[in-house]
Design a protein around this motif. Structure first.
Motif, PDB file in Angstrom:
ATOM      1  N   ARG A 175      45.746   1.275  47.357  1.00 54.55           N
ATOM      2  CA  ARG A 175      44.330   0.436  47.836  1.00 54.55           C
ATOM      3  C   ARG A 175      43.935   1.560  48.812  1.00 54.55           C
ATOM      4  O   ARG A 175      44.267   1.607  50.130  1.00 54.55           O
ATOM      5  CB  ARG A 175      44.909  -0.870  48.101  1.00 54.55           C
ATOM      6  CG  ARG A 175      45.426  -1.750  47.188  1.00 54.55           C
ATOM      7  CD  ARG A 175      46.231  -2.883  47.703  1.00 54.55           C
ATOM      8  NE  ARG A 175      47.248  -3.503  46.696  1.00 54.55           N
ATOM      9  CZ  ARG A 175      46.844  -4.218  45.775  1.00 54.55           C
ATOM     10  NH1 ARG A 175      45.458  -4.583  46.009  1.00 54.55           N
ATOM     11  NH2 ARG A 175      47.449  -4.761  44.946  1.00 54.55           N
ATOM     12  N   THR A 177      41.083   1.577  51.362  1.00 52.55           N
ATOM     13  CA  THR A 177      39.949   0.480  52.163  1.00 52.55           C
ATOM     14  C   THR A 177      39.113   1.466  52.984  1.00 52.55           C
ATOM     15  O   THR A 177      39.764   2.135  54.050  1.00 52.55           O
ATOM     16  CB  THR A 177      40.676  -0.380  52.839  1.00 52.55           C
ATOM     17  OG1 THR A 177      41.605  -0.949  51.879  1.00 52.55           O
ATOM     18  CG2 THR A 177      39.785  -1.468  53.508  1.00 52.55           C
ATOM     19  N   ARG A 214      37.689  -0.230  48.047  1.00 56.33           N
ATOM     20  CA  ARG A 214      37.147  -1.526  48.546  1.00 56.33           C
ATOM     21  C   ARG A 214      36.707  -1.428  49.872  1.00 56.33           C
ATOM     22  O   ARG A 214      37.496  -0.559  50.645  1.00 56.33           O
ATOM     23  CB  ARG A 214      38.070  -2.681  48.492  1.00 56.33           C
ATOM     24  CG  ARG A 214      37.157  -4.062  48.335  1.00 56.33           C
ATOM     25  CD  ARG A 214      38.521  -5.211  48.209  1.00 56.33           C
ATOM     26  NE  ARG A 214      37.720  -6.577  48.396  1.00 56.33           N
ATOM     27  CZ  ARG A 214      37.951  -7.731  47.958  1.00 56.33           C
ATOM     28  NH1 ARG A 214      39.506  -7.763  47.968  1.00 56.33           N
ATOM     29  NH2 ARG A 214      37.464  -8.782  48.031  1.00 56.33           N
ATOM     30  N   ARG A 227      33.777  -8.337  54.554  1.00 50.25           N
ATOM     31  CA  ARG A 227      33.948  -7.137  54.053  1.00 50.25           C
ATOM     32  C   ARG A 227      32.613  -6.581  53.655  1.00 50.25           C
ATOM     33  O   ARG A 227      31.727  -7.304  53.138  1.00 50.25           O
ATOM     34  CB  ARG A 227      34.941  -7.369  52.820  1.00 50.25           C
ATOM     35  CG  ARG A 227      36.319  -7.360  52.709  1.00 50.25           C
ATOM     36  CD  ARG A 227      37.116  -7.551  51.523  1.00 50.25           C
ATOM     37  NE  ARG A 227      38.452  -7.694  51.645  1.00 50.25           N
ATOM     38  CZ  ARG A 227      39.357  -6.569  51.609  1.00 50.25           C
ATOM     39  NH1 ARG A 227      39.116  -5.383  51.660  1.00 50.25           N
ATOM     40  NH2 ARG A 227      40.602  -7.004  51.812  1.00 50.25           N
ATOM     41  N   ASP A 369      39.455 -11.578  45.464  1.00 45.95           N
ATOM     42  CA  ASP A 369      40.846 -11.060  45.483  1.00 45.95           C
ATOM     43  C   ASP A 369      41.647 -11.203  44.327  1.00 45.95           C
ATOM     44  O   ASP A 369      42.219 -10.469  43.682  1.00 45.95           O
ATOM     45  CB  ASP A 369      41.553 -11.880  46.747  1.00 45.95           C
ATOM     46  CG  ASP A 369      41.187 -11.256  48.038  1.00 45.95           C
ATOM     47  OD1 ASP A 369      40.395 -10.365  48.152  1.00 45.95           O
ATOM     48  OD2 ASP A 369      41.418 -12.017  49.074  1.00 45.95           O
ATOM     49  N   GLU A 373      42.823  -8.301  41.554  1.00 48.92           N
ATOM     50  CA  GLU A 373      44.326  -8.237  41.090  1.00 48.92           C
ATOM     51  C   GLU A 373      44.441  -8.177  39.609  1.00 48.92           C
ATOM     52  O   GLU A 373      45.179  -7.641  38.939  1.00 48.92           O
ATOM     53  CB  GLU A 373      45.144  -9.278  41.635  1.00 48.92           C
ATOM     54  CG  GLU A 373      45.304  -9.089  43.163  1.00 48.92           C
ATOM     55  CD  GLU A 373      45.773  -7.941  43.703  1.00 48.92           C
ATOM     56  OE1 GLU A 373      46.674  -7.254  43.255  1.00 48.92           O
ATOM     57  OE2 GLU A 373      45.023  -7.388  44.539  1.00 48.92           O
TER      58      GLU A 373
END
Length: 436
Positions: A175, A177, A214, A227, A369, A373
């Motif tokens: 991930r 970020t 992300r 975000r 979210d 996934e």
């Protein structure tokens, strides 16, 4: 051959005198913002003559120059090291480090545009069937910084950098970020270096099977606690002269974005069946993906967007070329929408029908979210890897990409020194505390 090509270049320098005339004029004239129209015309003509000389020389001798600089391709320098070697072996062909260091201390409006000569050089190299593929392969190799951090990442599953955090969980997902929470993930040299490091780590770690890009939560007053994906190029950095051609504009396209598409090149004997280690990538857009943010989406395999998000490529507003978007955007959206977005600055909101040409899934913000996934799980498979490789080969042939990047190297160099760009980014930077 190598000695003869240097002899040819030194002979052209002596007989033409064009580069020396530019140096003499730069020393005699005031800095660019203070020059009169007549002085600007005079030095522009001198620079044109010198650049025509360099271009003609490289049109004929690019292969021989590259052979000399790489020991007939036995060495694989990245673009910055290649240009350093060219400056030492062919004085006057490209700017040397002393000249570039002096330029780095100046705002964009006060620079002489020596990076344009780097663009001339790289256009010739990338055009060459002998040199271009070799240079692209060199740019797909892992960076020294990533190799130095690899043990830490494989051991701990996490590396925290200034602008990017990369974490690997037990699910085999890396991930990434983007966490420049002070400037809405606006891109600068630091962010490009951190992103390439993070992408390298994800591709090098055998425990990683899928990657996610992300944006993190922001502390910007307007978006505090939310975000945001990316505000694109940092216009303040461009105006202040801190967005270099090599270290940002070209490294970004030939480095981490190209690695998202092609993977990372290694010499591991287990890779005999494919030259690069590839993995599928998911991008999740919260808030907005402006400029370079949208360019990232075009390099990923699956894109999700929150229903309140939007995408844009404000190239016409900024006056620069939006990376490889001109090459990739039409593949997804078609030529008419490409022109509306790139030439006219149209924003695409996630809920518009046209957004489905660029985004695979649009979900409510509170459902992001779970949707992320699920998409990661769908892309976790050996058949996915084999098929994405074949899709990318069909949709973006390496030689077509190389031809685009050859012209981009020069045209983007010309754009960042265009007076319209200097005027525009100066106004944008003065008007906004962030990138937009």
């Amino acid at each position: 051959m190598s000695a003869s090509v240097q002899t040819v270049w030194f002979g052209l320098l002596a007989s033409s005198g064009a580069p020396a005339r530019v140096d003499d004029l730069v020393a005699a004239l005031p800095e660019p913002p203070a020059r009169t129209p007549a002085q600007r015309a005079r030095i522009a003509a001198a620079k044109d003559a010198a650049r025509a000389l360099r271009s003609a020389f490289l049109d004929t001798h690019a292969d021989a120059v590259y052979a000399l600089l790489t020991t007939d391709r036995a060495e694989s320098p990245r673009i910055d090291a290649l240009l350093d070697a060219a400056a030492a072996a062919f004085p006057g062909l490209v700017p040397d480090e002393k000249l570039l260091a002096a330029e780095r201390s100046k705002p964009q409006a006060a620079k002489e545009g020596h990076e344009i000569d780097q663009g001339i050089f790289l256009r010739a190299v990338l055009r060459s069937a002998y040199a271009g593929p070799h240079l692209l392969d060199a740019m797909l190799r892992p960076t020294p910084r990533a190799l130095a951090l690899l043990d830490e990442f494989t051991r701990t599953g996490a590396v925290e950098m200034e602008s990017v955090r990369v974490e690997r969980g037990g699910d085999g997902v890396a991930r990434l970020t983007m966490c420049r929470d002070d400037c809405l993930n606006a891109e600068d040299v630091r962010q490009v270096d951190d992103m390439e490091t993070a992408v390298d780590l994800a591709l090098l770690d055998p425990a990683v099977r899928v990657g996610l890009v992300r944006g993190g939560e922001m502390r910007h007053p307007r978006y505090r606690g939310r975000r945001v994906f990316s505000a694109g190029i940092n216009l303040k950095s461009l105006s202040s002269g801190d967005i270099p051609l090599l270290g940002f504009l070209l490294r970004r396209e030939l480095g981490y974005l190209h690695k998202l598409v092609r993977g990372i090149r290694t010499d591991h004997p287990g890779q005999w069946h494919a030259p690069c280690v590839e993995k599928p990538w998911v991008a999740a857009v919260d808030g907005f993906a402006i400029g370079g943010g949208t360019q990232v989406l075009l390099a990923c395999d699956h894109v999700l967007a929150a229903s309140d998000a939007y995408l844009s490529l404000p190239a016409a507003k900024e006056g620069i070329i939006p990376g490889v978007a001109n090459f990739r955007f039409g593949r997804y959206a078609g030529p008419r929408l490409s022109r509306q977005v790139i030439l006219e600055g149209r924003r695409i909101r996630a809920t518009e029908p046209d957004a489905r040409l660029l985004v695979d899934e649009v979900v409510e913000p509170e459902d992001m979210d779970a949707a992320v996934e699920a998409s990661l799980a769908r892309l976790d498979g050996d058949a996915v890897l084999a098929n994405r490789r074949m899709l990318n080969l069909a949709e973006e042939p390496p030689d077509a990409f190389r031809a685009y990047m050859a012209e981009f190297a020069l045209q983007q160099a010309l754009r960042i020194y265009g007076q319209d760009v200097i005027d525009k980014v100066g106004r944008f930077a003065a008007a906004s505390p962030s990138a937009r």
